[in-house]
Design an enzyme around this catalytic site. Structure first.
Site, PDB file in Angstrom:
ATOM      1  N   THR A 161       0.815  -1.209   0.000  1.00  0.00           N
ATOM      2  CA  THR A 161       0.000   0.000   0.000  1.00  0.00           C
ATOM      3  C   THR A 161       0.852   1.263   0.000  1.00  0.00           C
ATOM      4  O   THR A 161       1.999   1.248   0.478  1.00  0.00           O
ATOM      5  CB  THR A 161      -0.907   0.002   1.254  1.00  0.00           C
ATOM      6  OG1 THR A 161      -1.561   1.257   1.362  1.00  0.00           O
ATOM      7  CG2 THR A 161      -0.108  -0.229   2.538  1.00  0.00           C
ATOM      8  N   ASP A 162       0.249   2.353  -0.474  1.00  0.00           N
ATOM      9  CA  ASP A 162       0.934   3.656  -0.405  1.00  0.00           C
ATOM     10  C   ASP A 162       1.023   4.168   1.037  1.00  0.00           C
ATOM     11  O   ASP A 162       1.798   5.091   1.326  1.00  0.00           O
ATOM     12  CB  ASP A 162       0.239   4.693  -1.294  1.00  0.00           C
ATOM     13  CG  ASP A 162      -1.241   4.899  -0.993  1.00  0.00           C
ATOM     14  OD1 ASP A 162      -1.767   4.286  -0.041  1.00  0.00           O
ATOM     15  OD2 ASP A 162      -1.878   5.688  -1.717  1.00  0.00           O
ATOM     16  N   GLU A 163       0.233   3.565   1.950  1.00  0.00           N
ATOM     17  CA  GLU A 163       0.224   4.066   3.334  1.00  0.00           C
ATOM     18  C   GLU A 163       1.566   3.881   4.027  1.00  0.00           C
ATOM     19  O   GLU A 163       1.835   4.535   5.041  1.00  0.00           O
ATOM     20  CB  GLU A 163      -0.886   3.382   4.149  1.00  0.00           C
ATOM     21  CG  GLU A 163      -2.243   3.596   3.537  1.00  0.00           C
ATOM     22  CD  GLU A 163      -3.398   3.447   4.508  1.00  0.00           C
ATOM     23  OE1 GLU A 163      -3.167   3.441   5.724  1.00  0.00           O
ATOM     24  OE2 GLU A 163      -4.534   3.338   4.035  1.00  0.00           O
ATOM     25  N   LYS A 219       2.176  -3.323   7.250  1.00  0.00           N
ATOM     26  CA  LYS A 219       2.459  -3.502   5.819  1.00  0.00           C
ATOM     27  C   LYS A 219       3.908  -3.094   5.521  1.00  0.00           C
ATOM     28  O   LYS A 219       4.592  -3.746   4.725  1.00  0.00           O
ATOM     29  CB  LYS A 219       1.482  -2.685   4.963  1.00  0.00           C
ATOM     30  CG  LYS A 219       0.031  -3.160   4.998  1.00  0.00           C
ATOM     31  CD  LYS A 219      -0.187  -4.558   4.435  1.00  0.00           C
ATOM     32  CE  LYS A 219      -0.024  -4.636   2.929  1.00  0.00           C
ATOM     33  NZ  LYS A 219      -0.448  -5.966   2.409  1.00  0.00           N
ATOM     34  N   TYR A 238      -1.857  -0.520  10.965  1.00  0.00           N
ATOM     35  CA  TYR A 238      -1.982  -1.208   9.666  1.00  0.00           C
ATOM     36  C   TYR A 238      -0.794  -0.879   8.772  1.00  0.00           C
ATOM     37  O   TYR A 238      -0.131  -1.775   8.232  1.00  0.00           O
ATOM     38  CB  TYR A 238      -3.290  -0.800   8.973  1.00  0.00           C
ATOM     39  CG  TYR A 238      -3.309  -1.129   7.491  1.00  0.00           C
ATOM     40  CD1 TYR A 238      -3.392  -2.445   7.045  1.00  0.00           C
ATOM     41  CD2 TYR A 238      -3.218  -0.121   6.524  1.00  0.00           C
ATOM     42  CE1 TYR A 238      -3.392  -2.746   5.686  1.00  0.00           C
ATOM     43  CE2 TYR A 238      -3.216  -0.406   5.177  1.00  0.00           C
ATOM     44  CZ  TYR A 238      -3.309  -1.725   4.752  1.00  0.00           C
ATOM     45  OH  TYR A 238      -3.295  -2.022   3.412  1.00  0.00           O
TER      46      TYR A 238
HETATM   47  P1  NAD Z   1      -9.729  -7.336   2.177  1.00  0.00           P
HETATM   48  O1  NAD Z   1      -9.682  -7.050   3.643  1.00  0.00           O
HETATM   49  O2  NAD Z   1     -10.967  -7.065   1.427  1.00  0.00           O
HETATM   50  O3  NAD Z   1      -9.345  -8.858   1.921  1.00  0.00           O
HETATM   51  C1  NAD Z   1      -8.294  -9.500   2.596  1.00  0.00           C
HETATM   52  C2  NAD Z   1      -8.509 -11.004   2.488  1.00  0.00           C
HETATM   53  O4  NAD Z   1      -7.414 -11.641   3.182  1.00  0.00           O
HETATM   54  C3  NAD Z   1      -9.804 -11.501   3.138  1.00  0.00           C
HETATM   55  O5  NAD Z   1     -10.503 -12.347   2.265  1.00  0.00           O
HETATM   56  C4  NAD Z   1      -9.327 -12.252   4.372  1.00  0.00           C
HETATM   57  O6  NAD Z   1     -10.176 -13.329   4.741  1.00  0.00           O
HETATM   58  C5  NAD Z   1      -7.964 -12.724   3.935  1.00  0.00           C
HETATM   59  N1  NAD Z   1      -7.092 -12.994   5.088  1.00  0.00           N
HETATM   60  C6  NAD Z   1      -6.927 -12.223   6.205  1.00  0.00           C
HETATM   61  N2  NAD Z   1      -6.078 -12.825   7.044  1.00  0.00           N
HETATM   62  C7  NAD Z   1      -5.682 -13.988   6.463  1.00  0.00           C
HETATM   63  C8  NAD Z   1      -4.789 -15.038   6.829  1.00  0.00           C
HETATM   64  N3  NAD Z   1      -4.132 -15.021   7.999  1.00  0.00           N
HETATM   65  N4  NAD Z   1      -4.614 -16.067   5.970  1.00  0.00           N
HETATM   66  C9  NAD Z   1      -5.282 -16.103   4.789  1.00  0.00           C
HETATM   67  N5  NAD Z   1      -6.153 -15.152   4.398  1.00  0.00           N
HETATM   68  C10 NAD Z   1      -6.342 -14.092   5.212  1.00  0.00           C
HETATM   69  O7  NAD Z   1      -8.482  -6.529   1.571  1.00  0.00           O
HETATM   70  P2  NAD Z   1      -8.314  -5.906   0.122  1.00  0.00           P
HETATM   71  O8  NAD Z   1      -8.838  -4.531   0.120  1.00  0.00           O
HETATM   72  O9  NAD Z   1      -8.772  -6.876  -0.900  1.00  0.00           O
HETATM   73  O10 NAD Z   1      -6.717  -5.794   0.078  1.00  0.00           O
HETATM   74  C11 NAD Z   1      -5.921  -6.842  -0.484  1.00  0.00           C
HETATM   75  C12 NAD Z   1      -4.453  -6.461  -0.330  1.00  0.00           C
HETATM   76  O11 NAD Z   1      -4.212  -5.216  -0.973  1.00  0.00           O
HETATM   77  C13 NAD Z   1      -4.025  -6.276   1.127  1.00  0.00           C
HETATM   78  O12 NAD Z   1      -2.727  -6.808   1.266  1.00  0.00           O
HETATM   79  C14 NAD Z   1      -4.014  -4.772   1.323  1.00  0.00           C
HETATM   80  O13 NAD Z   1      -3.063  -4.395   2.281  1.00  0.00           O
HETATM   81  C15 NAD Z   1      -3.625  -4.295  -0.067  1.00  0.00           C
HETATM   82  N6  NAD Z   1      -4.113  -2.950  -0.408  1.00  0.00           N
HETATM   83  C16 NAD Z   1      -5.456  -2.679  -0.432  1.00  0.00           C
HETATM   84  C17 NAD Z   1      -5.897  -1.407  -0.812  1.00  0.00           C
HETATM   85  C18 NAD Z   1      -7.352  -1.046  -0.866  1.00  0.00           C
HETATM   86  O14 NAD Z   1      -7.665   0.109  -1.143  1.00  0.00           O
HETATM   87  N7  NAD Z   1      -8.273  -1.952  -0.657  1.00  0.00           N
HETATM   88  C19 NAD Z   1      -4.963  -0.424  -1.139  1.00  0.00           C
HETATM   89  C20 NAD Z   1      -3.604  -0.730  -1.056  1.00  0.00           C
HETATM   90  C21 NAD Z   1      -3.186  -2.015  -0.726  1.00  0.00           C
HETATM   91  O1  TDX Z   2     -16.677   6.316   7.730  1.00  0.00           O
HETATM   92  C1  TDX Z   2     -15.622   6.769   7.200  1.00  0.00           C
HETATM   93  N1  TDX Z   2     -15.478   8.118   7.113  1.00  0.00           N
HETATM   94  C2  TDX Z   2     -14.370   8.693   6.586  1.00  0.00           C
HETATM   95  O2  TDX Z   2     -14.277   9.922   6.511  1.00  0.00           O
HETATM   96  C3  TDX Z   2     -14.577   5.924   6.710  1.00  0.00           C
HETATM   97  C4  TDX Z   2     -14.698   4.416   6.779  1.00  0.00           C
HETATM   98  C5  TDX Z   2     -13.479   6.519   6.171  1.00  0.00           C
HETATM   99  N2  TDX Z   2     -13.353   7.868   6.122  1.00  0.00           N
HETATM  100  C6  TDX Z   2     -12.154   8.469   5.529  1.00  0.00           C
HETATM  101  C7  TDX Z   2     -10.827   7.981   6.080  1.00  0.00           C
HETATM  102  C8  TDX Z   2      -9.916   8.102   4.875  1.00  0.00           C
HETATM  103  O3  TDX Z   2      -9.427   9.431   4.773  1.00  0.00           O
HETATM  104  O4  TDX Z   2     -12.149   8.099   4.155  1.00  0.00           O
HETATM  105  C9  TDX Z   2     -10.819   7.826   3.682  1.00  0.00           C
HETATM  106  C10 TDX Z   2     -10.771   6.415   3.186  1.00  0.00           C
HETATM  107  O5  TDX Z   2     -10.927   5.560   4.315  1.00  0.00           O
HETATM  108  P1  TDX Z   2     -10.877   3.953   4.189  1.00  0.00           P
HETATM  109  O6  TDX Z   2     -11.869   3.510   3.169  1.00  0.00           O
HETATM  110  O7  TDX Z   2     -10.945   3.389   5.549  1.00  0.00           O
HETATM  111  O8  TDX Z   2      -9.446   3.753   3.504  1.00  0.00           O
HETATM  112  P2  TDX Z   2      -7.957   4.166   3.956  1.00  0.00           P
HETATM  113  O9  TDX Z   2      -7.861   4.328   5.419  1.00  0.00           O
HETATM  114  O10 TDX Z   2      -7.524   5.309   3.096  1.00  0.00           O
HETATM  115  O11 TDX Z   2      -7.158   2.827   3.551  1.00  0.00           O
HETATM  116  C11 TDX Z   2      -7.462   2.164   2.304  1.00  0.00           C
HETATM  117  O12 TDX Z   2      -6.505   2.475   1.319  1.00  0.00           O
HETATM  118  C12 TDX Z   2      -5.207   1.988   1.528  1.00  0.00           C
HETATM  119  C13 TDX Z   2      -7.520   0.652   2.489  1.00  0.00           C
HETATM  120  O13 TDX Z   2      -8.488   0.326   3.480  1.00  0.00           O
HETATM  121  C14 TDX Z   2      -6.169   0.101   2.859  1.00  0.00           C
HETATM  122  O14 TDX Z   2      -6.221  -1.315   2.948  1.00  0.00           O
HETATM  123  C15 TDX Z   2      -5.199   0.503   1.803  1.00  0.00           C
HETATM  124  O15 TDX Z   2      -3.894   0.082   2.120  1.00  0.00           O
END
Ligand code: NAD
Ligand code: TDX
Length: 370
Positions: A133-135, A163, A159
């Site tokens: 992630t960019d975080e 990562k 988190y």
């Molecule tokens: P998500 O939370 O929707 O899905 C994660 C999945 O991993 C789930 O199905 C969960 O059951 C599984 N999991 C959790 N713990 C586990 C374990 N111990 N063993 C096996 N499976 C396990 O997450 P996502 O949004 O699909 O993100 C996927 C990946 O991308 C993550 O690594 C996250 O850090 C990264 N990522 C997500 C975003 C985003 O915006 N969603 C952005 C940047 C990076």
């Molecule tokens: O109820 C809300 N109100 C609100 O203002 C929620 C759930 C979020 N927010 C804000 C927080 C953030 O600035 O919205 C923005 C996005 O929040 P999230 O959807 O929780 O995402 P973020 O915290 O940015 O992280 C996401 O992007 C990077 C993913 O969940 C991560 O897994 C990924 O690495």
């Protein structure tokens, strides 16, 4: 033909990647491993499991014996590692699971892959893609340049720290053992199958149900929104064509603050109701059902502790080296996403009611490694 392990394949990005991979590379053998946490949902994968297009294993990446067994059985040549605890707010409330899965789980998976590939002399032809992630890069001010692959690591949430730690482990495995690994650091994804705890689906569903739309702080926080289909295309490109040992940033080129995002969701839902008279009967509590605007539901609430102000991604390395560019504009992607949630009411009602989890335990509890 590759033998592919996708971890976290029942999560949001994982499900999209499984479908994209199946469509783009039909000859590859796909095995999905997922612990089926609260964030998982296999309903979209069920047809693929039923017709044996993929094999699904319910299991934990932290289970070393299971990981070794899966490598022995399937001789994976590709690993796309997405399994993680992914929600920042949950990491603030209860960080331990993030260390278990994101740090120790990633270590266990790396070790199983390395042991197998070394033992079988497969290092030269194998690839391990770590999806991050960019975080990890921390927070930007308004005028700062976007994150590049050389930006320093400055994680601010448990988190992000977990990562960052996993990224460092991958880097160390590359440098120390010659692990054929690549890392991608992407911005905020959105699209179909995203869990309703995340900003965009949460706001869509609350708008439809006439519940408050809780914006943290003053809503000036900026994210760079990446449509999940563009992300999946980039992942498949990087794992096949990226240079081993390298990091690639993936961004959407769509920087928006949270007020803008929620405002656009309100406008999109309002427009959908104006265009389809049936929606008022399905969602009578939505302000748009009685000719009002969902904007009336917006409420500003206590900020997230350590809330990163801005993320922005410079994705020029990915574009220049590998030719990957995003194709989905934010307004179009958001409209498609709102309509996906309108068309999949049963899906999100099951997730939000908890009924889906009970069903999964019943139906998939017996599906251990085969
Ligand atoms: P998500 O939370 O929707 O899905 C994660 C999945 O991993 C789930 O199905 C969960 O059951 C599984 N999991 C959790 N713990 C586990 C374990 N111990 N063993 C096996 N499976 C396990 O997450 P996502 O949004 O699909 O993100 C996927 C990946 O991308 C993550 O690594 C996250 O850090 C990264 N990522 C997500 C975003 C985003 O915006 N969603 C952005 C940047 C990076
Ligand atoms: O109820 C809300 N109100 C609100 O203002 C929620 C759930 C979020 N927010 C804000 C927080 C953030 O600035 O919205 C923005 C996005 O929040 P999230 O959807 O929780 O995402 P973020 O915290 O940015 O992280 C996401 O992007 C990077 C993913 O969940 C991560 O897994 C990924 O690495």
């Amino acid at each position: 033909m590759q033998s592919v392990l996708i971890t976290g394949g029942a999560g949001f990005i994982g499900q999209n990647l499984v479908h994209a991979w199946r469509a783009a590379r039909p000859a590859d053998r796909l095995v999905v491993v997922d612990a089926m946490t609260y964030a998982a949902n296999v309903r979209s994968l069920e047809p693929l499991i039923a017709d044996r297009s993929i094999q699904f294993v319910k299991g934990d990446i932290g289970d070393a014996a299971l990981m070794h067994r899966l490598f022995d059985e399937h001789a994976f040549t590709r690993v796309a590692h997405l399994a993680a605890e992914s929600h920042v707010d949950r990491s603030i409330a209860d960080p331990e699971a993030f260390l278990q899965t994101n740090v120790l789980g990633t270590f266990t998976l790396l070790k199983a892959a390395l042991d197998f590939w070394q033992a079988k002399a497969m290092i030269e032809r194998a690839r391990f893609l770590h999806v991050s992630t960019d975080e990890v890069y921390g927070s930007l001010d308004f005028t700062d340049p976007a994150f590049t692959e050389a930006s320093p690591y400055r994680p601010n949430s448990p988190y992000a720290a977990s990562k960052a730690s996993s990224d460092h482990l991958v880097r160390a495995f590359v440098a120390t053992y010659g692990m054929p690994a690549l890392i991608t650091n992407c911005s905020n994804n959105y699209g179909a199958y995203q869990h309703p705890e995340k900003l965009i689906p949460l706001m869509i569903i609350h708008a439809l149900e006439g519940k408050p739309l809780p914006i943290y702080g003053d809503g000036s926080n900026i994210r760079d929104w990446l449509h999940v289909s563009d992300h999946c295309d980039a992942l498949m490109n990087v794992i096949e064509h990226g240079r081993s040992g390298e990091t690639y940033n993936v961004g959407g080129g769509n920087e928006r603050n949270n007020r803008e995002v929620v405002g656009l969701i309100c406008e999109t839902v309002d427009a959908a109701f104006a265009a389809d008279a049936n929606l008022a009967a399905r969602f009578p509590s939505c302000p748009a059902a009685s000719g009002g605007s969902c904007r009336a539901l917006i409420s500003f609430v206590t900020d997230r502790p350590g809330h990163d102000h801005r993320y922005a991604i410079n994705a020029s390395k990915l574009a220049t080296e590998l030719g990957s560019r995003c194709s989905v504009g934010f307004e179009d992607g958001l409209r498609r996403t709102v309509h996906w949630y309108l068309d999949h009411e049963t899906w999100w009602r099951d997730v939000t009611s908890g009924a889906y989890k009970a069903w999964i335990d019943k139906n998939y509890g017996f599906r251990i490694a085969v």
